[in-house]
Design a protein around this motif. Structure first.
Motif, PDB file in Angstrom:
ATOM      1  N   ALA A  34       0.709  -1.048   0.082  1.00  0.00           N
ATOM      2  CA  ALA A  34       0.097  -0.101   0.004  1.00  0.00           C
ATOM      3  C   ALA A  34       0.886   1.316  -0.023  1.00  0.00           C
ATOM      4  O   ALA A  34       0.438   2.146   0.820  1.00  0.00           O
ATOM      5  CB  ALA A  34      -1.056   0.087   1.138  1.00  0.00           C
ATOM      6  N   LEU A  35       1.870   1.102  -0.702  1.00  0.00           N
ATOM      7  CA  LEU A  35       2.740   2.461  -0.884  1.00  0.00           C
ATOM      8  C   LEU A  35       2.571   3.011  -2.295  1.00  0.00           C
ATOM      9  O   LEU A  35       2.236   2.283  -3.199  1.00  0.00           O
ATOM     10  CB  LEU A  35       4.275   1.919  -0.795  1.00  0.00           C
ATOM     11  CG  LEU A  35       4.715   1.554   0.526  1.00  0.00           C
ATOM     12  CD1 LEU A  35       6.085   0.794   0.568  1.00  0.00           C
ATOM     13  CD2 LEU A  35       4.498   2.632   1.503  1.00  0.00           C
ATOM     14  N   PRO A  36       2.872   4.422  -2.365  1.00  0.00           N
ATOM     15  CA  PRO A  36       2.481   5.041  -3.782  1.00  0.00           C
ATOM     16  C   PRO A  36       3.564   4.446  -4.808  1.00  0.00           C
ATOM     17  O   PRO A  36       4.778   4.241  -4.456  1.00  0.00           O
ATOM     18  CB  PRO A  36       2.649   6.322  -3.376  1.00  0.00           C
ATOM     19  CG  PRO A  36       3.254   6.623  -1.952  1.00  0.00           C
ATOM     20  CD  PRO A  36       3.136   5.152  -1.356  1.00  0.00           C
ATOM     21  N   LYS A  37       3.256   4.414  -5.955  1.00  0.00           N
ATOM     22  CA  LYS A  37       3.898   4.199  -7.128  1.00  0.00           C
ATOM     23  C   LYS A  37       4.664   5.513  -7.711  1.00  0.00           C
ATOM     24  O   LYS A  37       4.803   5.648  -9.065  1.00  0.00           O
ATOM     25  CB  LYS A  37       3.495   3.304  -8.121  1.00  0.00           C
ATOM     26  CG  LYS A  37       3.011   1.828  -7.748  1.00  0.00           C
ATOM     27  CD  LYS A  37       2.687   1.141  -8.708  1.00  0.00           C
ATOM     28  CE  LYS A  37       1.189   0.752  -8.753  1.00  0.00           C
ATOM     29  NZ  LYS A  37       0.825  -0.066  -9.968  1.00  0.00           N
ATOM     30  N   SER A  38       5.250   6.460  -6.652  1.00  0.00           N
ATOM     31  CA  SER A  38       5.878   7.415  -7.325  1.00  0.00           C
ATOM     32  C   SER A  38       7.266   7.115  -7.743  1.00  0.00           C
ATOM     33  O   SER A  38       7.849   6.359  -7.551  1.00  0.00           O
ATOM     34  CB  SER A  38       5.787   8.487  -6.102  1.00  0.00           C
ATOM     35  OG  SER A  38       6.597   8.044  -5.057  1.00  0.00           O
ATOM     36  N   PRO A  39       7.720   8.098  -8.625  1.00  0.00           N
ATOM     37  CA  PRO A  39       9.074   7.964  -8.850  1.00  0.00           C
ATOM     38  C   PRO A  39      10.008   7.664  -7.613  1.00  0.00           C
ATOM     39  O   PRO A  39      10.878   6.929  -7.841  1.00  0.00           O
ATOM     40  CB  PRO A  39       9.528   9.096  -9.564  1.00  0.00           C
ATOM     41  CG  PRO A  39       8.163   9.728 -10.275  1.00  0.00           C
ATOM     42  CD  PRO A  39       7.197   9.304  -9.204  1.00  0.00           C
ATOM     43  N   PHE A  40       9.916   8.456  -6.438  1.00  0.00           N
ATOM     44  CA  PHE A  40      10.756   8.166  -5.296  1.00  0.00           C
ATOM     45  C   PHE A  40      10.356   6.853  -4.596  1.00  0.00           C
ATOM     46  O   PHE A  40      11.566   6.049  -4.391  1.00  0.00           O
ATOM     47  CB  PHE A  40      10.562   9.235  -4.546  1.00  0.00           C
ATOM     48  CG  PHE A  40      11.204   9.045  -3.056  1.00  0.00           C
ATOM     49  CD1 PHE A  40      12.596   9.406  -3.175  1.00  0.00           C
ATOM     50  CD2 PHE A  40      10.576   8.634  -2.234  1.00  0.00           C
ATOM     51  CE1 PHE A  40      13.049   9.168  -1.821  1.00  0.00           C
ATOM     52  CE2 PHE A  40      11.351   8.360  -0.767  1.00  0.00           C
ATOM     53  CZ  PHE A  40      12.643   8.578  -0.744  1.00  0.00           C
ATOM     54  N   MET A  41       9.335   6.457  -4.539  1.00  0.00           N
ATOM     55  CA  MET A  41       8.902   5.021  -3.899  1.00  0.00           C
ATOM     56  C   MET A  41       9.682   4.074  -4.858  1.00  0.00           C
ATOM     57  O   MET A  41      10.260   3.066  -4.289  1.00  0.00           O
ATOM     58  CB  MET A  41       7.729   4.907  -3.486  1.00  0.00           C
ATOM     59  CG  MET A  41       7.150   5.539  -2.396  1.00  0.00           C
ATOM     60  SD  MET A  41       7.997   5.623  -0.836  1.00  0.00           S
ATOM     61  CE  MET A  41       8.102   3.681  -0.408  1.00  0.00           C
ATOM     62  N   LYS A  42       9.451   4.075  -6.240  1.00  0.00           N
ATOM     63  CA  LYS A  42       9.977   3.119  -6.907  1.00  0.00           C
ATOM     64  C   LYS A  42      11.457   3.030  -6.694  1.00  0.00           C
ATOM     65  O   LYS A  42      12.061   1.963  -6.966  1.00  0.00           O
ATOM     66  CB  LYS A  42       9.629   3.424  -8.563  1.00  0.00           C
ATOM     67  CG  LYS A  42       7.926   2.867  -8.699  1.00  0.00           C
ATOM     68  CD  LYS A  42       7.712   3.181 -10.172  1.00  0.00           C
ATOM     69  CE  LYS A  42       6.412   2.847 -10.508  1.00  0.00           C
ATOM     70  NZ  LYS A  42       6.120   2.976 -11.931  1.00  0.00           N
ATOM     71  N   SER A  43      12.079   4.166  -6.731  1.00  0.00           N
ATOM     72  CA  SER A  43      13.597   4.150  -6.820  1.00  0.00           C
ATOM     73  C   SER A  43      14.101   3.574  -5.399  1.00  0.00           C
ATOM     74  O   SER A  43      15.314   3.346  -5.338  1.00  0.00           O
ATOM     75  CB  SER A  43      14.095   5.643  -6.875  1.00  0.00           C
ATOM     76  OG  SER A  43      13.965   6.447  -5.909  1.00  0.00           O
ATOM     77  N   PHE A  74      12.715  -8.284   2.116  1.00  0.00           N
ATOM     78  CA  PHE A  74      12.730  -7.423   3.380  1.00  0.00           C
ATOM     79  C   PHE A  74      11.823  -6.391   3.297  1.00  0.00           C
ATOM     80  O   PHE A  74      11.827  -5.665   2.331  1.00  0.00           O
ATOM     81  CB  PHE A  74      14.363  -6.872   3.752  1.00  0.00           C
ATOM     82  CG  PHE A  74      15.180  -7.980   3.959  1.00  0.00           C
ATOM     83  CD1 PHE A  74      15.513  -8.322   5.085  1.00  0.00           C
ATOM     84  CD2 PHE A  74      16.085  -8.434   2.694  1.00  0.00           C
ATOM     85  CE1 PHE A  74      16.618  -9.439   5.330  1.00  0.00           C
ATOM     86  CE2 PHE A  74      17.042  -9.379   2.908  1.00  0.00           C
ATOM     87  CZ  PHE A  74      17.380  -9.892   3.959  1.00  0.00           C
ATOM     88  N   VAL A  75      10.859  -6.449   4.318  1.00  0.00           N
ATOM     89  CA  VAL A  75       9.685  -5.245   4.344  1.00  0.00           C
ATOM     90  C   VAL A  75       9.573  -4.653   5.442  1.00  0.00           C
ATOM     91  O   VAL A  75      10.049  -5.343   6.671  1.00  0.00           O
ATOM     92  CB  VAL A  75       8.415  -5.898   3.825  1.00  0.00           C
ATOM     93  CG1 VAL A  75       8.494  -6.514   2.501  1.00  0.00           C
ATOM     94  CG2 VAL A  75       7.934  -7.066   4.802  1.00  0.00           C
ATOM     95  N   VAL A  76       9.092  -3.565   5.582  1.00  0.00           N
ATOM     96  CA  VAL A  76       9.009  -2.950   7.013  1.00  0.00           C
ATOM     97  C   VAL A  76       7.790  -3.802   7.669  1.00  0.00           C
ATOM     98  O   VAL A  76       6.630  -3.831   7.135  1.00  0.00           O
ATOM     99  CB  VAL A  76       8.571  -1.678   6.712  1.00  0.00           C
ATOM    100  CG1 VAL A  76       8.079  -0.914   7.901  1.00  0.00           C
ATOM    101  CG2 VAL A  76       9.624  -0.713   5.876  1.00  0.00           C
ATOM    102  N   ALA A  77       7.973  -4.099   8.816  1.00  0.00           N
ATOM    103  CA  ALA A  77       6.952  -4.606   9.989  1.00  0.00           C
ATOM    104  C   ALA A  77       5.723  -3.840   9.830  1.00  0.00           C
ATOM    105  O   ALA A  77       6.077  -2.459   9.956  1.00  0.00           O
ATOM    106  CB  ALA A  77       7.687  -4.966  11.048  1.00  0.00           C
ATOM    107  N   GLY A  78       4.652  -4.564   9.695  1.00  0.00           N
ATOM    108  CA  GLY A  78       3.323  -3.917   9.679  1.00  0.00           C
ATOM    109  C   GLY A  78       2.724  -3.273   8.503  1.00  0.00           C
ATOM    110  O   GLY A  78       1.633  -2.685   8.499  1.00  0.00           O
ATOM    111  N   LEU A 129       6.766   4.086   8.096  1.00  0.00           N
ATOM    112  CA  LEU A 129       5.849   3.575   7.286  1.00  0.00           C
ATOM    113  C   LEU A 129       4.598   4.625   6.815  1.00  0.00           C
ATOM    114  O   LEU A 129       4.246   4.977   5.615  1.00  0.00           O
ATOM    115  CB  LEU A 129       5.163   2.399   7.612  1.00  0.00           C
ATOM    116  CG  LEU A 129       4.335   1.445   6.636  1.00  0.00           C
ATOM    117  CD1 LEU A 129       4.884   1.165   5.314  1.00  0.00           C
ATOM    118  CD2 LEU A 129       3.809   0.314   7.543  1.00  0.00           C
ATOM    119  N   GLY A 130       4.309   5.401   7.840  1.00  0.00           N
ATOM    120  CA  GLY A 130       3.118   6.295   7.645  1.00  0.00           C
ATOM    121  C   GLY A 130       3.714   7.378   6.795  1.00  0.00           C
ATOM    122  O   GLY A 130       2.892   8.049   5.676  1.00  0.00           O
ATOM    123  N   ALA A 131       4.776   7.920   6.713  1.00  0.00           N
ATOM    124  CA  ALA A 131       5.534   9.028   5.816  1.00  0.00           C
ATOM    125  C   ALA A 131       5.536   8.382   4.575  1.00  0.00           C
ATOM    126  O   ALA A 131       5.430   9.121   3.535  1.00  0.00           O
ATOM    127  CB  ALA A 131       6.703   9.538   6.495  1.00  0.00           C
TER     128      ALA A 131
END
Length: 142
Positions: A34-43, A74-78, A129-131
């Motif tokens: 449930a994370l945005p597919k922004s250029p930043f998050m993809k990178s 490896f993923v962020v818990a929660g 994770l929230g940010a």
């Protein structure tokens, strides 16, 4: 922002096809978290391929007769509930199968390792994770 390490015998993945595999896997993993597919998050989704000579891959104590694949994520818990984890495992297996030299049932082990935010460092900060979920959709890539 999963970190993905793929282990397989040489020849399991076409070197030129790895980009297509990682693009598809990145988008899918971000959806599951449930994370945005922004250029930043993809990178921030980094994928590593570790390949091994055929004589270094074994099944049941004998040289592997199939194109087996092991994946550590490896993923962020929660970041994912059990339904999202099941979706990630099933979908990632399908993606890996489409892009590999495996035939029939795809022999893939996927191990999800949940890392607490306080144990996940990124660019000198601990994960939030929230940010990450609230980051702007147009935030530029690293």
């Amino acid at each position: 922002m999963p970190k993905i390490i793929i282990h397989a015998a040489d020849g399991t993945f076409d070197p030129k096809g790895r980009a297509a595999l990682t693009t598809e896997l990145t988008d899918f993993a971000l959806d599951c978290e449930a994370l945005p597919k922004s250029p930043f998050m993809k990178s921030t989704v980094w994928t590593y391929f570790n390949t091994y000579p055929a004589d270094a891959v074994f099944m049941g104590g004998a040289p592997a007769h199939a194109r087996i694949i092991s994946v550590q994520m490896f993923v962020v818990a929660g970041g994912m509930n059990d339904v999202a984890k099941e979706k990630l495992i099933k979908g990632a297996t399908e993606i890996l199968g489409r892009h590999s030299a495996a035939h029939g049932a795809v022999p893939v082990y996927i191990v999800l390792q949940e890392i607490p935010e306080s144990n996940w460092g990124f660019m000198g900060e601990t994960a939030d994770l929230g940010a990450m979920r609230a980051s702007p959709p147009d935030k530029p890539a690293l």
